[in-house]
Structures are given as structure tokens and as C-alpha cells.
Design an enzyme around this catalytic site. Structure first.
Site, mmCIF file in Angstrom:
data_model
loop_
_atom_site.group_PDB
_atom_site.id
_atom_site.type_symbol
_atom_site.label_atom_id
_atom_site.label_comp_id
_atom_site.label_asym_id
_atom_site.label_seq_id
_atom_site.Cartn_x
_atom_site.Cartn_y
_atom_site.Cartn_z
ATOM 1 N N CYS A 292 51.011 41.357 -15.618
ATOM 2 C CA CYS A 292 52.053 42.392 -15.584
ATOM 3 C C CYS A 292 51.474 43.779 -15.862
ATOM 4 O O CYS A 292 52.018 44.782 -15.416
ATOM 5 C CB CYS A 292 53.128 42.060 -16.600
ATOM 6 S SG CYS A 292 52.441 41.809 -18.249
ATOM 7 N N GLU A 394 56.381 46.413 -7.235
ATOM 8 C CA GLU A 394 55.375 45.543 -7.848
ATOM 9 C C GLU A 394 54.921 44.507 -6.820
ATOM 10 O O GLU A 394 55.739 43.803 -6.233
ATOM 11 C CB GLU A 394 55.968 44.815 -9.067
ATOM 12 C CG GLU A 394 54.948 43.905 -9.728
ATOM 13 C CD GLU A 394 55.528 43.078 -10.889
ATOM 14 O OE1 GLU A 394 56.556 42.408 -10.682
ATOM 15 O OE2 GLU A 394 54.940 43.104 -11.973
HETATM 16 P P1 NAD Z 1 60.161 34.781 -12.366
HETATM 17 O O1 NAD Z 1 61.127 35.760 -12.894
HETATM 18 O O2 NAD Z 1 60.271 34.341 -10.959
HETATM 19 O O3 NAD Z 1 60.185 33.428 -13.217
HETATM 20 C C1 NAD Z 1 59.959 33.438 -14.612
HETATM 21 C C2 NAD Z 1 60.657 32.256 -15.243
HETATM 22 O O4 NAD Z 1 62.065 32.417 -15.098
HETATM 23 C C3 NAD Z 1 60.308 30.908 -14.605
HETATM 24 O O5 NAD Z 1 60.201 29.953 -15.628
HETATM 25 C C4 NAD Z 1 61.516 30.648 -13.726
HETATM 26 O O6 NAD Z 1 61.744 29.278 -13.473
HETATM 27 C C5 NAD Z 1 62.631 31.240 -14.558
HETATM 28 N N1 NAD Z 1 63.830 31.631 -13.807
HETATM 29 C C6 NAD Z 1 63.898 32.117 -12.544
HETATM 30 N N2 NAD Z 1 65.187 32.396 -12.231
HETATM 31 C C7 NAD Z 1 65.931 32.093 -13.319
HETATM 32 C C8 NAD Z 1 67.328 32.161 -13.615
HETATM 33 N N3 NAD Z 1 68.214 32.615 -12.725
HETATM 34 N N4 NAD Z 1 67.740 31.768 -14.840
HETATM 35 C C9 NAD Z 1 66.851 31.327 -15.760
HETATM 36 N N5 NAD Z 1 65.527 31.222 -15.535
HETATM 37 C C10 NAD Z 1 65.072 31.605 -14.327
HETATM 38 O O7 NAD Z 1 58.718 35.401 -12.656
HETATM 39 P P2 NAD Z 1 57.297 34.812 -12.244
HETATM 40 O O8 NAD Z 1 57.145 34.953 -10.775
HETATM 41 O O9 NAD Z 1 57.119 33.482 -12.885
HETATM 42 O O10 NAD Z 1 56.308 35.820 -13.003
HETATM 43 C C11 NAD Z 1 55.849 37.001 -12.454
HETATM 44 C C12 NAD Z 1 56.631 38.173 -13.021
HETATM 45 O O11 NAD Z 1 56.519 38.179 -14.437
HETATM 46 C C13 NAD Z 1 56.087 39.531 -12.580
HETATM 47 O O12 NAD Z 1 57.159 40.362 -12.250
HETATM 48 C C14 NAD Z 1 55.370 40.046 -13.817
HETATM 49 O O13 NAD Z 1 55.251 41.453 -13.883
HETATM 50 C C15 NAD Z 1 56.222 39.497 -14.890
HETATM 51 N N6 NAD Z 1 55.482 39.440 -16.162
HETATM 52 C C16 NAD Z 1 55.780 40.355 -17.136
HETATM 53 C C17 NAD Z 1 55.070 40.330 -18.336
HETATM 54 C C18 NAD Z 1 55.364 41.336 -19.421
HETATM 55 O O14 NAD Z 1 54.873 41.134 -20.533
HETATM 56 N N7 NAD Z 1 56.112 42.388 -19.164
HETATM 57 C C19 NAD Z 1 54.082 39.384 -18.541
HETATM 58 C C20 NAD Z 1 53.807 38.466 -17.528
HETATM 59 C C21 NAD Z 1 54.525 38.494 -16.336
#
Ligand code: NAD
Length: 490
Positions: A292, A394
């Protein structure tokens, strides 16, 4: 080394549980597309059972422990992670395809360190007390008690699984909460191991529960909508954060969000250019750009623009892509084919938008053994306008756009012209300029002459669409505890 079981199971109330529905999903290696494991998908029954177990543990064995005893148990978990270090490396590499060296030196050690840090930090906290003067002259003593918030839903992404999960588990448990964790469907293995480790370390049953599944209409949504959940900590995409916030509104539950970023880097002509190129190679391409905090936009003072672009391109071309086990490997694949399709969409958009492709831009040919993996080339562009989606959305891939600037105010304005506000890097040897500009950047963290370096006592989180709240050190207590004031009339 543990061979992953045929089907990864949930960890509920201290033991492994398969789904009553027998529903499973596949976990495939991004390195070559091979099957890593089948994973049980939780339905309403498993989520109910996990939340109920967490509630019982909160009222029972965990709630009754002293802070010191909780801390000892968290240290025991960290020791157990160290003892099973090779299993954790294997699990993380199998799911993500990250170079083994990265898992070994960054992700797994930080997993154990997060738990130790919060165990010690919470134990050594001072308490706030206030003496109130009253008209009768006797006064009243007020003191603040920090109580656990309750059962916390911990929803994690796939990019740095153990590191990010323990970053939430550490403070949640140290503060006396119990948890239900839902790892990403892309990376369930290290969190499944974490369930085993909790048991081996003596964490009481029900304190840490793990349910596997997808997000919408699956375990993620079921968990965030569950009325037994008292608060939700989530790391992932900003759009998912919006969906979870709606779920959290029912019952007025608290949220802590660490979301996406479109992080700028500003490079001044007076910087140590060699160092700036070396560290920007890390900040843009480490973990294939799937961090991120990764730098996806660079603004470089015109006098060193050509030298910086050439230097970064040479570094990018030198990154060896390949098998995670190969010690020479510096970059792994993207997490999945669907994520690669998304990133390739931006590569295509850069091409059709008239970018100069300085290096990369496509899918590499790494031979037949890796042909089924989701590999992509590290890529650098110049020449796009700020209105290009490549420059303001992003991407979460190994790529960046570089643009020249002439004036520091212009650079700050360009850096801040984004819906996100997670991180920024500044490269300058002029310390007073670093101070002056650093505070003007709208981001949760501004790194000067470094990247991915942070004292765990400091606040971590994002401004604007990059998050809500801060975690780290005392900031974590704002989310993981409720403060209560006890007022005693003397
Ligand atoms: P994502 O939002 O697709 O999924 C993250 C988690 O949320 C997964 O476990 C997924 O199954 C769950 N999820 C998805 N939809 C949901 C819903 N409607 N209700 C409940 N849970 C749900 O993200 P990703 O693709 O796994 O990760 C990448 C993203 O994470 C990027 O945008 C990145 O920037 C962000 N990120 C941010 C940080 C930070 O510290 N700010 C750190 C790491 C990653």
C-alpha cells in the site's frame, strides 16, 4: 516443513473446523498456477460459531487474565512463530509467490515482532489520573480505565499476510479483546498456521478464531454484518472500506481502516541520487509493487530528471524475476491472474494514452515452468498528464510514472493532488527544505531519504480515501479499547 493439508480448515474455539456446507474454494500459486490447497469456505453457521466462541472467551478465560499474563502468552505465540519459522515462510511464499528472501527477512520476522511489541507496549502504559477540586475542599479523584472493546472482526488483504494480520492481532489481544480473523481468500495459509500456533502457545480456546472465505456474500460480509461483532479493523481497498462502513453502521460499530494509496515521491536535484534510485527501486518494485505504501508517482526536479529516469530504469531492468526459492530472485509475480488483468489494463491505458514506456510494459517470458503464473514486467512511464488514470488511480503493481518539476511548490501541489493520502517519499539533502515541505504533504507518513522505515510507536494510517483512524503505539489503543472514567468523591 509442513505439507499443507488437502483442505485448509477454519480455526474456531481452539480447534480445526470444516464447513458444514462442505463448500471449498481453490488457492492457487501465482508462481505457476498450481493448486496450493483447497480452502473451506465459511457460511453463516461457521461465522456464528466463531463469533459465539469469541464472546465466550471474552467473558471467560481471556477477560479474566491480567495484562501481564496476556503479554506472556503473546510472547509465547511470537516464540512459536519463530519455532515454526520455516513453515510460515513456506506458507507465505506458496500463497503469494514473493521471493523467499523477502518473506524471511521482512514479512515473517515482523509478524512475530508485532506481537512482542504490543505485548510489552500495553503492559507498560501509564494511566491517566486527574484530581478535581470541589467546593467542599475534599476533591474527587478521576482515573481512566481502558477496557477491551469486545469481539473484533479482523479483515485482511493478501499482500503481506502475516505482517498485516499480526499488526491488528497484537494490539487487539494485548488490550484484552477476542477476535475473528478473515484472511484474504488469496492467502489463507499463514493465518491458518497462526490458528495452530495460538493453540500450541496456550492461548485459551475462542480467543483467536479464523474463518476462511471470500468477501461479498461470503465470510467477509457475514462477519462484518454479524451483530455479535463490536468493532471492525480492515485493511484493503478503499471501495471495500466503503462497503464495510455501511455494514458497520448497523449497530453503530467502530471501524479502523487502512486502505489504498497512490503514493508520490519527490526527488530534488540536491539529493543523493544514487541512494534515491536505490530506495525508489524498493519503494516501487518490492513485493511487485503490491504494498500500500509503494511509490507509483514520481516528481523529479528537472536538472536530474534524465539521470533519475535512466538510473531507475537500469535498476528495474536488473531485477531478476523468477522462482521464489532462487536467492537471486528480486521480484515475484502478481497475486493472481485477475489482478494481473487489472494491472495490464493500466499498462494498456498508458500505451494508448501516449506514455513513453521507458522500460517494461508487458508480460515476461520466463519459460514453460512459470508460464501458468501471473508474471508481469516492472514498468516505468513518462509523458502522461496528471488526468490519466495511470497517474491518479491505485494500480498496485510494479510500475510508476515519472514527471519533471521546476519549483518545490509545484511538486507539493502535484503530490497532494490525489484522493489518497497514505505515504510520500522526499529526497533532498537540504534538511530545512525537508522540514518545510514534509509537513505540507497530505499523507499519513512522509519519509525523508528512506522508505518503509517506522518506529512501531508512531501513528500509522492514511488521510482522505486512504483510511480512517491510526494504529501503532498508543494510537492503537484509541481503537482497541474503550476508555472509562471512574470518578471518586474523596
Ligand atoms: P480487498 O479490499 O479486495 O480485500 C481485502 C479483504 O476484504 C479480503 O479479505 C476480502 O475477502 C475482504 N472483503 C472484500 N469485500 C468485502 C466485503 N464486502 N465485506 C467484507 N469483507 C470483504 O483488498 P485486497 O485486494 O486484498 O488488498 C489490496 C488493497 O489493500 C490495496 O488497495 C492496498 O492499497 C490495500 N492495502 C492497504 C494497506 C494500508 O495499510 N493502508 C496495507 C495493505 C494493503
Amino acid at each position: 516443513m509442513t505439507v499443507p493439508p488437502a483442505t485448509l480448515r477454519h480455526h474456531i474455539d481452539g480447534g480445526p473446523v470444516t464447513s458444514g456446507t462442505q463448500r471449498t474454494f481453490e488457492n492457487r500459486s501465482p508462481v505457476d498456477g498450481s493448486l496450493v490447497s483447497l480452502v473451506a469456505e465459511a457460511g453463516a453457521d461457521e461465522v456464528d460459531a466463531a463469533v459465539a466462541a469469541a464472546k465466550r472467551a471474552l467473558r471467560g478465560p481471556w477477560g479474566g487474565l491480567s495484562v501481564a499474563d496476556r503479554g506472556k502468552l503473546l510472547h509465547a505465540v511470537a516464540d512459536e512463530i519463530d519455532r515454526r519459522f520455516e513453515d510460515f515462510v513456506a506458507a507465505e511464499v506458496a500463497d503469494t509467490g514473493m521471493p523467499e528472501s523477502f518473506a524471511r527477512t521482512v514479512v515473517i520476522p515482523r509478524g512475530a515482532a508485532n506481537l512482542r511489541f504490543f505485548a510489552d507496549f500495553v503492559r507498560n502504559l501509564p494511566a491517566d489520573t486527574f484530581h478535581l477540586e470541589t467546593p467542599d475542599g475534599a476533591g474527587a479523584l478521576n482515573y481512566v480505565v481502558r477496557a477491551p472493546k469486545g469481539v473484533i472482526a479482523v479483515i485482511c488483504p493478501w499482500n503481506l499476510p502475516l505482517l498485516l494480520t499480526t499488526w491488528k492481532l497484537g494490539p487487539a489481544l494485548a488490550c484484552g479483546n477476542t477476535v475473528v480473523v478473515k484472511p484474504s481468500e488469496e492467502t489463507p495459509s499463514s493465518t491458518a498456521l497462526l490458528g495452530e500456533v495460538m493453540r500450541a502457545a496456550g492461548i485459551p480456546d475462542g480467543v483467536v478464531n479464523v474463518v476462511h472465505g471470500l468477501g461479498p456474500d461470503s465470510a467477509g460480509e457475514l462477519l462484518t454484518r454479524h451483530p455479535g461483532i463490536d468493532a471492525i479493523t480492515f485493511t484493503g481497498e478503499s471501495a471495500t472500506g466503503e462497503a464495510i462502513m455501511k455494514a458497520a453502521a448497523v449497530g453503530v460499530r467502530d471501524v479502523s481502516f487502512e486502505l489504498g494509496g497512490k503514493n508520490p515521491g519527490i526527488v530534488f536535484a540536491d539529493c543523493n541520487l544514487e541512494k534515491a534510485i536505490e530506495e525508489t527501486t524498493r519503494s516501487t518494485f518490492a513485493n511487485s509493487g503490491q504494498i500500500c505504501l509503494a511509490t507509483e508517482r514520481l516528481y523529479v526536479e528537472r536538472a536530474v530528471f534524465d539521470a533519475f529516469v535512466e538510473g531507475l530504469a537500469a535498476s528495474a531492468r536488473a531485477l531478476k524475476l523468477g522462482e521464489p526459492k532462487d536467492p537471486q530472485t528480486r521480484m515475484g509475480p502478481l497475486i493472481s491472474h485477475s489482478h494481473r488483468d487489472k494491472v495490464m489494463g493500466y499498462y494498456e491505458s498508458a500505451r494508448t494514452g501516449g506514455a513513453e514506456i521507458v522500460t517494461g510494459g508487458g508480460i515476461p517470458d520466463l519459460g514453460p515452468a512459470l508460464a501458468g503464473g501471473s508474471w508481469i514486467e516492472p514498468t516505468i512511464w513518462t509523458g502522461l498528464g496528471e488526468d490519466s488514470p495511470v497517474v491518479h488511480e491505485e494500480i498496485f503493481g510494479p510500475c510508476c510514472h515519472i514527471r519533471p518539476f521546476d519549483d518545490p511548490d509545484e511538486a507539493v501541489a502535484l503530490a497532494n493532488d490525489t484522493d489518497y493520502g497514505l505515504a510520500c517519499t522526499l529526497w533532498t539533502e537540504n534538511a530545512s527544505r525537508a522540514h518545510r515541505l514534509g509537513r505540507r504533504i497530505d499523507a499519513g507518513i512522509v519519509w525523508v531519504n528512506c522508505w518503509f522505515l517506522r518506529d512501531l510507536r508512531t501513528p500509522f494510517g492514511g488521510a482522505k480515501r486512504s483510511g480512517i483512524g491510526r494504529e501503532g503505539g498508543a494510537n492503537s489503543l484509541e481503537f482497541y479499547t474503550e476508555t472509562r472514567n471512574v470518578c471518586i468523591k474523596l
